[in-house]
Each structure stands twice: as C-alpha cells, then as structure tokens.
Scaffold this motif. Structure first.
Motif, PDB file in Angstrom:
ATOM      1  N   MET A  32       0.995  -0.743   0.115  1.00 42.80           N
ATOM      2  CA  MET A  32      -0.122   0.532  -0.442  1.00 42.80           C
ATOM      3  C   MET A  32       0.935   1.169  -0.423  1.00 42.80           C
ATOM      4  SD  MET A  32      -2.946   1.128   2.774  1.00 42.80           S
ATOM      5  CE  MET A  32      -3.356  -0.841   3.048  1.00 42.80           C
ATOM      6  N   ILE A  33       0.649   2.737  -0.438  1.00 40.07           N
ATOM      7  CA  ILE A  33       0.884   3.266  -0.770  1.00 40.07           C
ATOM      8  C   ILE A  33       0.572   4.865  -0.432  1.00 40.07           C
ATOM      9  CG2 ILE A  33       3.219   2.311  -2.685  1.00 40.07           C
ATOM     10  CD1 ILE A  33       1.578   4.540  -4.591  1.00 40.07           C
ATOM     11  N   VAL A  34       0.836   5.583  -0.291  1.00 41.88           N
ATOM     12  CA  VAL A  34       0.009   7.019   0.009  1.00 41.88           C
ATOM     13  C   VAL A  34       0.523   8.283  -0.982  1.00 41.88           C
ATOM     14  CG1 VAL A  34      -0.509   9.190   1.860  1.00 41.88           C
ATOM     15  CG2 VAL A  34      -0.273   6.915   2.543  1.00 41.88           C
ATOM     16  N   GLN A  35      -0.673   8.465  -1.642  1.00 40.20           N
ATOM     17  CA  GLN A  35      -0.378   9.328  -3.212  1.00 40.20           C
ATOM     18  C   GLN A  35      -1.099  10.891  -1.848  1.00 40.20           C
ATOM     19  OE1 GLN A  35      -1.431   7.446  -6.335  1.00 40.20           O
ATOM     20  NE2 GLN A  35       0.348   7.353  -6.793  1.00 40.20           N
ATOM     21  N   LYS A  36      -0.134  11.945  -1.770  1.00 40.69           N
ATOM     22  CA  LYS A  36      -0.917  13.324  -1.521  1.00 40.69           C
ATOM     23  C   LYS A  36      -0.927  14.260  -2.763  1.00 40.69           C
ATOM     24  CE  LYS A  36      -0.338  17.171   0.297  1.00 40.69           C
ATOM     25  NZ  LYS A  36       0.805  18.367  -0.282  1.00 40.69           N
ATOM     26  N   PHE A  37      -1.347  15.203  -3.398  1.00 40.50           N
ATOM     27  CA  PHE A  37      -1.742  15.916  -4.401  1.00 40.50           C
ATOM     28  C   PHE A  37      -2.193  17.295  -3.732  1.00 40.50           C
ATOM     29  CE2 PHE A  37      -2.469  12.034  -6.370  1.00 40.50           C
ATOM     30  CZ  PHE A  37      -1.711  11.620  -7.753  1.00 40.50           C
ATOM     31  N   GLY A  38      -0.942  18.116  -3.427  1.00 41.75           N
ATOM     32  CA  GLY A  38      -1.038  19.779  -3.191  1.00 41.75           C
ATOM     33  C   GLY A  38      -1.843  20.404  -4.174  1.00 41.75           C
ATOM     34  N   GLY A  39      -2.488  21.459  -3.256  1.00 39.41           N
ATOM     35  CA  GLY A  39      -3.202  22.736  -3.730  1.00 39.41           C
ATOM     36  C   GLY A  39      -2.634  23.065  -5.434  1.00 39.41           C
ATOM     37  N   THR A  40      -1.678  23.379  -6.242  1.00 41.57           N
ATOM     38  CA  THR A  40      -1.584  22.886  -7.557  1.00 41.57           C
ATOM     39  C   THR A  40      -2.127  22.201  -8.257  1.00 41.57           C
ATOM     40  OG1 THR A  40       1.133  22.352  -7.113  1.00 41.57           O
ATOM     41  CG2 THR A  40       0.321  25.241  -6.670  1.00 41.57           C
TER      42      THR A  40
ATOM     43  N   PRO B 259     -11.746   2.901  -9.020  1.00 45.34           N
ATOM     44  CA  PRO B 259     -12.533   3.012  -8.262  1.00 45.34           C
ATOM     45  C   PRO B 259     -11.895   3.708  -6.895  1.00 45.34           C
ATOM     46  CG  PRO B 259     -10.931   0.879  -7.908  1.00 45.34           C
ATOM     47  CD  PRO B 259     -10.717   1.934  -9.158  1.00 45.34           C
ATOM     48  N   ALA B 260     -12.295   5.086  -7.396  1.00 46.65           N
ATOM     49  CA  ALA B 260     -11.851   5.828  -6.152  1.00 46.65           C
ATOM     50  C   ALA B 260     -13.117   5.728  -5.085  1.00 46.65           C
ATOM     51  CB  ALA B 260     -11.302   7.271  -6.738  1.00 46.65           C
ATOM     52  N   VAL B 261     -13.323   5.841  -3.947  1.00 50.10           N
ATOM     53  CA  VAL B 261     -14.173   6.511  -2.869  1.00 50.10           C
ATOM     54  C   VAL B 261     -14.030   7.409  -2.167  1.00 50.10           C
ATOM     55  CG1 VAL B 261     -16.320   4.499  -2.693  1.00 50.10           C
ATOM     56  CG2 VAL B 261     -14.064   4.978  -1.720  1.00 50.10           C
ATOM     57  N   ALA B 262     -14.761   8.577  -1.804  1.00 51.44           N
ATOM     58  CA  ALA B 262     -14.391   9.604  -0.697  1.00 51.44           C
ATOM     59  C   ALA B 262     -14.469   9.339   0.182  1.00 51.44           C
ATOM     60  CB  ALA B 262     -15.300  10.660  -1.374  1.00 51.44           C
ATOM     61  N   VAL B 263     -13.449   9.337   1.207  1.00 50.31           N
ATOM     62  CA  VAL B 263     -13.944   9.562   2.402  1.00 50.31           C
ATOM     63  C   VAL B 263     -13.310  10.162   3.603  1.00 50.31           C
ATOM     64  CG1 VAL B 263     -12.731   7.836   4.345  1.00 50.31           C
ATOM     65  CG2 VAL B 263     -13.055   7.138   2.137  1.00 50.31           C
ATOM     66  N   ASP B 264     -14.621  10.721   4.679  1.00 52.21           N
ATOM     67  CA  ASP B 264     -14.022  11.950   5.198  1.00 52.21           C
ATOM     68  C   ASP B 264     -13.149  11.598   5.745  1.00 52.21           C
ATOM     69  OD1 ASP B 264     -14.040  14.262   6.616  1.00 52.21           O
ATOM     70  OD2 ASP B 264     -16.455  13.707   6.679  1.00 52.21           O
TER      71      ASP B 264
ATOM     72  N   PRO C  59      -3.420   2.605  -4.099  1.00 51.83           N
ATOM     73  CA  PRO C  59      -3.340   4.005  -3.554  1.00 51.83           C
ATOM     74  C   PRO C  59      -4.137   4.738  -2.110  1.00 51.83           C
ATOM     75  CG  PRO C  59      -3.866   4.056  -5.917  1.00 51.83           C
ATOM     76  CD  PRO C  59      -3.375   2.749  -4.960  1.00 51.83           C
ATOM     77  N   VAL C  60      -3.738   5.194  -0.955  1.00 50.09           N
ATOM     78  CA  VAL C  60      -4.532   5.997  -0.150  1.00 50.09           C
ATOM     79  C   VAL C  60      -4.305   7.974  -0.471  1.00 50.09           C
ATOM     80  CG1 VAL C  60      -5.345   6.601   1.631  1.00 50.09           C
ATOM     81  CG2 VAL C  60      -4.475   4.901   1.178  1.00 50.09           C
ATOM     82  N   VAL C  61      -5.357   7.914  -1.240  1.00 50.14           N
ATOM     83  CA  VAL C  61      -5.044   9.379  -2.050  1.00 50.14           C
ATOM     84  C   VAL C  61      -5.838  10.652  -1.320  1.00 50.14           C
ATOM     85  CG1 VAL C  61      -5.814  10.909  -3.902  1.00 50.14           C
ATOM     86  CG2 VAL C  61      -5.411   8.496  -4.637  1.00 50.14           C
ATOM     87  N   VAL C  62      -4.005  11.024  -0.721  1.00 49.96           N
ATOM     88  CA  VAL C  62      -4.789  12.785  -0.158  1.00 49.96           C
ATOM     89  C   VAL C  62      -4.632  13.795  -0.359  1.00 49.96           C
ATOM     90  CG1 VAL C  62      -4.129  13.706   2.320  1.00 49.96           C
ATOM     91  CG2 VAL C  62      -3.208  11.473   2.094  1.00 49.96           C
ATOM     92  N   VAL C  63      -5.092  14.517  -0.507  1.00 55.84           N
ATOM     93  CA  VAL C  63      -5.673  16.010  -1.071  1.00 55.84           C
ATOM     94  C   VAL C  63      -5.370  17.303  -0.856  1.00 55.84           C
ATOM     95  CG1 VAL C  63      -6.712  15.032  -3.342  1.00 55.84           C
ATOM     96  CG2 VAL C  63      -8.033  16.052  -1.934  1.00 55.84           C
TER      97      VAL C  63
ATOM     98  N   PRO D  45     -10.370  -1.314   5.021  1.00 53.44           N
ATOM     99  CA  PRO D  45     -11.424  -2.162   4.289  1.00 53.44           C
ATOM    100  C   PRO D  45     -11.891  -1.811   2.751  1.00 53.44           C
ATOM    101  CG  PRO D  45     -11.997  -1.755   6.296  1.00 53.44           C
ATOM    102  CD  PRO D  45     -10.960  -1.071   6.474  1.00 53.44           C
ATOM    103  N   VAL D  46     -11.378  -0.533   2.647  1.00 54.27           N
ATOM    104  CA  VAL D  46     -11.591   0.114   0.999  1.00 54.27           C
ATOM    105  C   VAL D  46     -10.380  -0.625   0.314  1.00 54.27           C
ATOM    106  CG1 VAL D  46     -12.202   2.295   0.178  1.00 54.27           C
ATOM    107  CG2 VAL D  46     -12.844   2.457   2.394  1.00 54.27           C
ATOM    108  N   THR D  47      -9.396  -0.250   0.654  1.00 51.75           N
ATOM    109  CA  THR D  47      -8.389  -0.822   0.175  1.00 51.75           C
ATOM    110  C   THR D  47      -8.229  -2.492  -0.507  1.00 51.75           C
ATOM    111  OG1 THR D  47      -7.007  -0.947   1.011  1.00 51.75           O
ATOM    112  CG2 THR D  47      -6.650   1.368   0.335  1.00 51.75           C
ATOM    113  N   ARG D  48      -8.596  -3.110   0.529  1.00 51.54           N
ATOM    114  CA  ARG D  48      -9.083  -4.317   0.163  1.00 51.54           C
ATOM    115  C   ARG D  48      -9.999  -4.907  -0.493  1.00 51.54           C
ATOM    116  NH1 ARG D  48      -8.499  -5.487   6.102  1.00 51.54           N
ATOM    117  NH2 ARG D  48      -6.717  -5.985   6.783  1.00 51.54           N
ATOM    118  N   ARG D  49     -10.945  -3.581  -0.821  1.00 52.06           N
ATOM    119  CA  ARG D  49     -12.343  -4.428  -2.087  1.00 52.06           C
ATOM    120  C   ARG D  49     -11.316  -4.221  -2.832  1.00 52.06           C
ATOM    121  NH1 ARG D  49     -15.345  -1.916   1.692  1.00 52.06           N
ATOM    122  NH2 ARG D  49     -15.796   0.047   0.798  1.00 52.06           N
TER     123      ARG D  49
END
Ligand code: ASP
Ligand code: MG
Length: 339
Positions: free
Chosen positions: A1-9, A141-146, A32-36, A177-181
């Motif tokens: 698993m990796i985390v990918q963060k995307f900054g404002g630009t 298959p992206a889902v927004a998670v709060d 990936p887990v995406v952080v924006v 559970p989200v990434t496992r799906r």
C-alpha cells in the motif's frame, strides 16, 4: 500500500485533475490511498472570507465566496462535462453552509477557533469529493472518505495535534477495508476531528502531515508528495540555474536544508512516516516520469561530499568583542538578554 498526496497546485484545475487521475491510475496495483489539499488557493480565499466576516463585512465575505464558488464550478464544468451538474450540486451545499456561517460570524464580529476550522475544512471536503469523482469518471474505483473520521486530534483548533494511536486504529477500521475491496480511498488532508467529532485543522500547509500520518498508520511502503517541483535540489535554481534534483537525501539533511532556507517542504511534517522507516518521495505532477527526491531515515552518501547548498538572505551579523568576556560565566546570557 502507498499514500499519494496531491498539493493545491496538483488539483487546481481540469488539466491538473486529469494528471492526477493518470498518476493514481498508474499506481493502482500498489493500493494507493490518495490525500488531497484544497484546490489551488481555496484555503487562502476561505481565510479571506472569514476575515471579512469577522470585520462585520458580510457583503465582502459573500463576494469572496461567490467568486470561489464560480471559479470552482467552471473547473468542474470543464472536467466533468455532462456530469458536472451532479458534482456542482454537492459543491453548492458546501457553499450554502459557508455563506450561512459567514453571515453568523459577521453578526457576531468574531469567530470561535472551532468555527474557523469548520469553515476552512470545506476546502479539503470539496477537493476530496471532486478528486474522487474525477478519478471515477476516468474509470478508477475511487471513493471519497471523510478524513475527519480517521485523523483524530486534540482540540487545539487551528493547530491541532494528531493522536497517532487513534489514527492507526481508525485507518485500520475505515481505510483498510476500502483498499482491500480494491477501491481507492480519497481523503482531504489538513483536516481532522476531536474524539467528540468537532472539526479541527492541522495548521496551514498541513496536508503533508496528514499524508505522513496516514502513511505511518497504514505501514505504507512509501509516501509520495506530488507537487509542482521535481524534488529537492542541489541549490536554489533561481540562484544556480544548473542545479540538479537530488535522488536520495536523509531526513536530517532535508530538515537542515529547510531550516537554512530550502523551500520545498517542512520535513518535520514528514516525521511520522520517516520515523517508522517509510520513505517519502517528492515528485512533480506536471512531469510525472522522473523519480524525484526520496527522503529516508538514512541515505547513503552521494557522489560528492555536499548534498545541497541552501542560503538565507536578510541576515545581519553582529560581532561583539570585549575583554570582560575572559574567564566570565554568563556573558552570553547577559548579551542575549540585551537582544
Ligand atoms: N489547504 C491547506 C492550506 O492551504 C493545507 C495544504 O495545502 O496543505 O494551508
Ligand atoms: Mg494549499
């Protein structure tokens, strides 16, 4: 698993969303887990709106919000085309809430720190929703998670301190559970909540911190920070035109460079990942092929003894000489007291 963060630009407009979907798509097999961050200068605009409201200028606050809303919606129109109305409806709800809050603040002419965080959090709430829908539209298959359900902090509003133990627990319960799906969770950086569910923020520029915290919590193989520069450089390219991108640098070196004026990032915000031995890569979302810079706990020394040169301007040196210093203790303390 990796985390990918995307900054404002890296989420600021339709082409940026397009690049984001491509970058995440290429890494889909790495879970990936995406952080924006908030889109472009959204957070600055929200700060401006609150400031107008605190001065009692509801009209100016509304104007700032209206401009932000229409700018955001034209990006959505451009990216989502026929599907834009659905996405815009969600965003309208965010902005309606913002307008109601601004009016209340304008009446009171003051804003409790908790309400200010609530206000600013809409930037990342919007961008995470938009980024998830953008990826979906491109077949991911992206889902927004709060993220407020995951990034648990104390109630130091405006500069909340995260609780790594609780974050690890929540990440396992909510994100795994989200990434496992086989799905890709998309969370907003910068924001969190107290154990009682009050929205908090980690301080300006806090999304890198969110990414590092989640990387640490999930035991990610690495964290990628996608930004608008190619990595940390051997010197400031505005001063040294042929400065090169550094491939690997140790956390201590990166921290020291930041202290002495390198501008790329606040390494301390990456500490949660680095301390767990998780490398952090700085990469350019406009030029996604080069590997960028990897920051690690320990980095092998490079081909030259010097990794990078940073400089600080506007510094005065005061040279003080006195014979009273000889054999005296407490001289420096007396001196610093004067300053
Ligand atoms: N959107 C927030 C800010 O502008 C957090 C971030 O971008 O990291 O400060
Ligand atoms: Mg930002």
């Amino acid at each position: 698993m990796i985390v990918q963060k995307f900054g404002g630009t890296s989420v600021q407009d339709a082409p940026a969303l397009e690049r984001l979907a491509k970058i995440v798509g290429r890494s889909a097999s790495e879970h990936p887990v995406v952080v924006v961050s908030a889109m472009g200068d959204t957070t600055d605009a929200l700060v401006e709106a609150v400031d107008h409201a605190v001065r009692g200028d509801d009209a100016a606050a509304r104007e700032t919000l209206e401009k932000l809303e229409s700018d955001t919606k034209s990006i959505l129109d451009e990216f989502f085309g026929r599907e834009a109305p659905g996405v815009c409806r969600d965003i309208t709800e965010n902005f309606e809430e913002l307008r109601r809050m601004a009016s209340a603040i304008a009446v009171l002419k003051s804003v409790p720190a908790a309400s200010r965080d609530n206000f600013l959090a809409h930037g990342e709430r919007i961008s995470s929703n938009v980024a998830a829908r953008a990826m979906k539209l491109r077949g991911l298959p992206a889902v927004a998670v709060d993220s407020r359900g995951v990034v648990i902090t104390d109630d130091h509003f405006g500069r909340a301190r995260p609780d790594p133990v609780e974050i690890e627990k929540r990440a396992a319960e909510i994100l795994l559970p989200v990434t496992r799906r086989g799905e890709i969770p998309v969370v907003g950086g910068f924001i969190g909540s107290t154990p009682r569910g009050e929205t908090t923020t980690l301080g300006r520029g806090g999304s890198d911190w969110s990414a590092a915290l989640l990387g640490a919590a999930l035991g990610a193989s690495f964290v990628e920070i996608w930004t608008d520069v190619g990595g940390m450089m051997t010197a400031d390219p505005r001063v040294v035109p042929d400065a090169r991108v550094i491939d690997t640098i140790s956390f201590d070196e990166a921290s020291e460079l930041a202290y002495f004026g390198a501008r790329v990032l606040h390494p301390l915000t990456l500490a949660p990942a680095i301390e767990k031995g998780i490398p952090v890569r700085i990469r350019n979302s406009r030029d996604p092929d080069p590997p960028g810079t990897e920051i690690r706990r320990d980095a092998p020394s490079g081909p030259s003894a010097v990794r990078s040169i940073a400089s600080k301007g506007g510094i005065a040196t005061v040279d003080i000489v006195t014979s009273r210093m000889l054999m005296a203790t407490g001289f420096l303390q007396t001196l610093f007291d004067v300053f």
